[in-house]
Design a protein around this motif. Sequence first.
Motif, PDB file in Angstrom:
ATOM      1  N   GLN A   1       0.834  -1.211   0.000  1.00  0.00           N
ATOM      2  CA  GLN A   1       0.000   0.000   0.000  1.00  0.00           C
ATOM      3  C   GLN A   1       0.865   1.255   0.000  1.00  0.00           C
ATOM      4  O   GLN A   1       0.529   2.239  -0.655  1.00  0.00           O
ATOM      5  CB  GLN A   1      -0.886   0.053   1.244  1.00  0.00           C
ATOM      6  CG  GLN A   1      -1.889  -1.057   1.370  1.00  0.00           C
ATOM      7  CD  GLN A   1      -2.464  -1.061   2.770  1.00  0.00           C
ATOM      8  OE1 GLN A   1      -1.732  -1.172   3.754  1.00  0.00           O
ATOM      9  NE2 GLN A   1      -3.774  -0.945   2.870  1.00  0.00           N
ATOM     10  N   ASN A   2       1.954   1.240   0.747  1.00  0.00           N
ATOM     11  CA  ASN A   2       2.847   2.397   0.816  1.00  0.00           C
ATOM     12  C   ASN A   2       3.506   2.655  -0.535  1.00  0.00           C
ATOM     13  O   ASN A   2       3.637   3.800  -0.963  1.00  0.00           O
ATOM     14  CB  ASN A   2       3.924   2.194   1.875  1.00  0.00           C
ATOM     15  CG  ASN A   2       3.349   2.018   3.252  1.00  0.00           C
ATOM     16  OD1 ASN A   2       2.154   2.136   3.463  1.00  0.00           O
ATOM     17  ND2 ASN A   2       4.198   1.702   4.197  1.00  0.00           N
ATOM     18  N   MET A   3       3.928   1.581  -1.207  1.00  0.00           N
ATOM     19  CA  MET A   3       4.551   1.715  -2.517  1.00  0.00           C
ATOM     20  C   MET A   3       3.544   2.261  -3.531  1.00  0.00           C
ATOM     21  O   MET A   3       3.880   3.109  -4.356  1.00  0.00           O
ATOM     22  CB  MET A   3       5.103   0.374  -2.973  1.00  0.00           C
ATOM     23  CG  MET A   3       6.248  -0.124  -2.151  1.00  0.00           C
ATOM     24  SD  MET A   3       6.777  -1.731  -2.754  1.00  0.00           S
ATOM     25  CE  MET A   3       7.595  -2.369  -1.307  1.00  0.00           C
ATOM     26  N   THR A   4       2.317   1.775  -3.432  1.00  0.00           N
ATOM     27  CA  THR A   4       1.252   2.253  -4.318  1.00  0.00           C
ATOM     28  C   THR A   4       0.971   3.728  -4.048  1.00  0.00           C
ATOM     29  O   THR A   4       0.809   4.524  -4.983  1.00  0.00           O
ATOM     30  CB  THR A   4      -0.028   1.415  -4.112  1.00  0.00           C
ATOM     31  OG1 THR A   4       0.280   0.045  -4.345  1.00  0.00           O
ATOM     32  CG2 THR A   4      -1.121   1.849  -5.057  1.00  0.00           C
ATOM     33  N   ARG A   5       0.944   4.116  -2.790  1.00  0.00           N
ATOM     34  CA  ARG A   5       0.705   5.518  -2.418  1.00  0.00           C
ATOM     35  C   ARG A   5       1.819   6.410  -2.962  1.00  0.00           C
ATOM     36  O   ARG A   5       1.557   7.482  -3.504  1.00  0.00           O
ATOM     37  CB  ARG A   5       0.596   5.659  -0.899  1.00  0.00           C
ATOM     38  CG  ARG A   5       0.167   7.035  -0.455  1.00  0.00           C
ATOM     39  CD  ARG A   5      -0.006   7.152   1.052  1.00  0.00           C
ATOM     40  NE  ARG A   5      -0.823   6.084   1.624  1.00  0.00           N
ATOM     41  CZ  ARG A   5      -0.365   5.157   2.487  1.00  0.00           C
ATOM     42  NH1 ARG A   5       0.877   5.189   2.912  1.00  0.00           N
ATOM     43  NH2 ARG A   5      -1.163   4.226   2.949  1.00  0.00           N
TER      44      ARG A   5
END
Length: 73
Positions: free
Chosen positions: A20-24
């Motif tokens: 999720q952090n990488m996507t954000r």
Amino acid sequence: MILDFNPCFCEKLTPKNLLQNMTRDCKHFIYASNADYYITEDVSARKKASFVAKYLNLQVKIVSISEFVSIFR
């Protein structure tokens, strides 16, 4: 996002660094790609953003907070 799985830009998934952090991070750069500056303290995000900006010939400047502040002092 695909750069997250490239050996040159690979980040390990950990409880602190989730997909999720990488996507954000990717979404933030997409939004910032039309801006004058993309400001982040995440060294890995800056490295990937710089690569993409250079490859796509984007004019956005990718900087850390301290670099951004020093520009306007």
